[in-house]
Write a protein that holds these residues in place. Sequence first.
Motif, mmCIF file in Angstrom:
data_model
loop_
_atom_site.group_PDB
_atom_site.id
_atom_site.type_symbol
_atom_site.label_atom_id
_atom_site.label_comp_id
_atom_site.label_asym_id
_atom_site.label_seq_id
_atom_site.Cartn_x
_atom_site.Cartn_y
_atom_site.Cartn_z
ATOM 1 N N LEU A 86 40.426 -24.185 -28.090
ATOM 2 C CA LEU A 86 39.312 -23.691 -27.314
ATOM 3 C C LEU A 86 39.809 -23.189 -25.940
ATOM 4 N N GLU A 87 41.040 -23.321 -25.349
ATOM 5 C CA GLU A 87 41.369 -23.193 -24.114
ATOM 6 C C GLU A 87 41.373 -21.591 -23.885
ATOM 7 N N PRO A 88 41.636 -20.487 -24.623
ATOM 8 C CA PRO A 88 41.621 -19.248 -24.371
ATOM 9 C C PRO A 88 40.015 -18.950 -24.307
ATOM 10 N N LEU A 89 39.121 -19.730 -25.053
ATOM 11 C CA LEU A 89 37.899 -18.991 -25.043
ATOM 12 C C LEU A 89 37.181 -19.650 -24.145
ATOM 13 N N LEU A 90 37.504 -20.821 -23.501
ATOM 14 C CA LEU A 90 36.921 -21.383 -22.191
ATOM 15 C C LEU A 90 37.186 -20.624 -21.006
ATOM 16 N N ASN A 91 38.471 -20.135 -21.029
ATOM 17 C CA ASN A 91 38.908 -19.416 -19.806
ATOM 18 C C ASN A 91 38.067 -17.931 -20.205
ATOM 19 N N TRP A 92 37.799 -17.461 -21.249
ATOM 20 C CA TRP A 92 37.097 -16.016 -21.189
ATOM 21 C C TRP A 92 35.689 -16.397 -20.948
ATOM 22 N N LEU A 93 35.072 -17.506 -21.104
ATOM 23 C CA LEU A 93 33.777 -17.802 -20.752
ATOM 24 C C LEU A 93 33.579 -17.880 -19.255
ATOM 25 N N GLN A 94 34.605 -18.676 -18.721
ATOM 26 C CA GLN A 94 34.545 -18.847 -17.338
ATOM 27 C C GLN A 94 34.843 -17.363 -16.427
ATOM 28 N N ASN A 95 35.429 -16.475 -17.106
ATOM 29 C CA ASN A 95 35.531 -14.916 -16.442
ATOM 30 C C ASN A 95 34.428 -14.220 -17.028
ATOM 31 N N ASN A 96 33.496 -14.721 -17.548
ATOM 32 C CA ASN A 96 32.469 -13.733 -17.859
ATOM 33 C C ASN A 96 30.927 -14.264 -17.901
ATOM 34 N N LEU A 97 31.036 -15.350 -16.763
ATOM 35 C CA LEU A 97 29.766 -15.798 -16.589
ATOM 36 C C LEU A 97 28.559 -14.954 -16.361
ATOM 37 N N GLY A 98 28.602 -13.849 -15.624
ATOM 38 C CA GLY A 98 27.741 -13.091 -15.482
ATOM 39 C C GLY A 98 27.155 -12.197 -16.290
ATOM 40 N N CYS A 99 27.711 -12.347 -17.542
ATOM 41 C CA CYS A 99 27.356 -11.676 -18.884
ATOM 42 C C CYS A 99 26.219 -12.079 -19.610
ATOM 43 N N ASP A 100 25.514 -11.379 -20.161
ATOM 44 C CA ASP A 100 24.383 -11.801 -20.892
ATOM 45 C C ASP A 100 24.916 -12.062 -22.340
ATOM 46 N N LEU A 101 25.437 -13.450 -22.574
ATOM 47 C CA LEU A 101 26.299 -13.839 -23.619
ATOM 48 C C LEU A 101 25.299 -14.629 -24.612
ATOM 49 N N THR A 102 25.382 -14.398 -25.900
ATOM 50 C CA THR A 102 24.539 -15.174 -26.952
ATOM 51 C C THR A 102 25.551 -16.047 -27.712
ATOM 52 N N LEU A 103 24.916 -16.873 -28.412
ATOM 53 C CA LEU A 103 25.885 -17.871 -29.150
ATOM 54 C C LEU A 103 26.569 -16.966 -30.130
ATOM 55 N N ALA A 104 26.115 -15.880 -30.755
ATOM 56 C CA ALA A 104 26.781 -14.948 -31.563
ATOM 57 C C ALA A 104 28.048 -14.381 -30.913
ATOM 58 N N ASP A 105 27.879 -13.931 -29.808
ATOM 59 C CA ASP A 105 28.852 -13.333 -28.794
ATOM 60 C C ASP A 105 30.060 -14.219 -28.700
ATOM 61 N N ILE A 106 29.686 -15.379 -28.290
ATOM 62 C CA ILE A 106 30.751 -16.324 -27.836
ATOM 63 C C ILE A 106 31.517 -16.513 -29.559
ATOM 64 N N ALA A 107 30.679 -16.671 -30.418
ATOM 65 C CA ALA A 107 31.702 -16.988 -31.844
ATOM 66 C C ALA A 107 32.399 -15.700 -32.038
ATOM 67 N N ALA A 108 31.794 -14.627 -31.837
ATOM 68 C CA ALA A 108 32.669 -13.232 -32.097
ATOM 69 C C ALA A 108 34.028 -13.242 -31.402
ATOM 70 N N GLN A 109 33.853 -13.584 -30.070
ATOM 71 C CA GLN A 109 34.912 -13.714 -29.140
ATOM 72 C C GLN A 109 36.128 -14.650 -29.770
ATOM 73 N N ALA A 110 35.670 -15.824 -30.187
ATOM 74 C CA ALA A 110 36.583 -16.882 -30.763
ATOM 75 C C ALA A 110 36.863 -16.508 -32.208
ATOM 76 N N GLY A 111 36.315 -15.538 -32.799
ATOM 77 C CA GLY A 111 36.815 -15.165 -34.332
ATOM 78 C C GLY A 111 36.483 -16.173 -35.250
ATOM 79 N N THR A 112 35.186 -16.617 -35.029
ATOM 80 C CA THR A 112 34.829 -17.845 -36.173
ATOM 81 C C THR A 112 33.307 -17.750 -36.286
ATOM 82 N N SER A 113 32.631 -18.565 -37.154
ATOM 83 C CA SER A 113 31.313 -18.510 -37.331
ATOM 84 C C SER A 113 30.451 -19.314 -36.256
ATOM 85 N N THR A 114 29.235 -19.178 -36.003
ATOM 86 C CA THR A 114 28.540 -20.069 -35.192
ATOM 87 C C THR A 114 28.625 -21.588 -35.394
ATOM 88 N N ARG A 115 28.547 -21.674 -36.863
ATOM 89 C CA ARG A 115 28.471 -23.153 -37.115
ATOM 90 C C ARG A 115 29.858 -23.815 -36.801
#
Length: 312
Positions: free
Chosen positions: A211-240
């Motif tokens: 998860l480390e790369p994803l958390l770094n990405w989230l930290q750098n994009n706090l101002g963006c309108d992010l949904t769970l689907a957006d985060i899952a897409a960035q991680a390359g995985t399903s929301t579940r």
Amino acid sequence: MHTVAVLALDRVIPFDLSTPIEVFARTRLPDGRPGYQIRVCAEKPEIDAGAFTLRAPWGLEGLKGADTIIVPGTNVPAAPLAPAVRDALRTAAEDGTRIASICVGTFVLAATGLLDGLRATTHWIAADLLAATHPDIEVDPDVLYVDNGQILTSAGAAAGLDLCLHMIRRDYGSAVAADAARLSVMPLEREGGQAQFIVHDYAPTPQGSALEPLLNWLQNNLGCDLTLADIAAQAGTSTRTLIRRFREQTGTTPLQWLHRARVRQAQHLLETTHHSVERIGTQVGFGSPTAFRDRFKRTTGVSPHAYRRTFG
């Protein structure tokens, strides 16, 4: 006159010890008489108080007959409790004495069993340890103090002042307590609880974890309108799968982690900039000022404006 016994244990924290002595000793009734008689009691002839050695005029016998016993914290909160101290506090409780702790003095009361089945608080940094070592206690790390009637506990450091003022109000009413608060240069009621002072770090994640790369990405994009689907897409995985991995590696959900990260960034901006609350809410990714204020107060216990007045 109401007698307050302040119990000094070995390695007592001087600030915790002095708080009730000063607050109660300076309390005056409307006719000018002192409201309290103070006894400083110790478990042995000499007490290590860090920067100095303390010799108290009373031993444990000074607890007998007191109306209130105050237990300050020590620098070793989880240290074993001397049987004589445990028995003295239990006997006082059986006699109906009001007993209160300041900061990590809660651990002393916990060791006597007097807090079993009750709600209690302590310094936020020690709350997890208290909950782990005393599972029969309902630990609330967010409040400044907890009043169970006979047994009271307070949070860290200055929260001891809040607790003492609360007890004065119980004993003599709001007018006397307000005078004591003015002498201490304190409000009689502070806004919010201990939560506003907690550093809301992000849930720990081992370096090199998936998860480390994803958390770094989230930290750098706090101002963006992010949904769970957006985060899952960035991680390359399903929301579940994303939710499962987050819980395994951080103990929380992706959106809860994101909310906490946004609030922590907002705290930093409130402390270090003059940007408006509305602008800061937008900077850290909240869709509206109302959503920002609601989430911020839910997390810290105070409004963004109140937080800035305290820490800005």
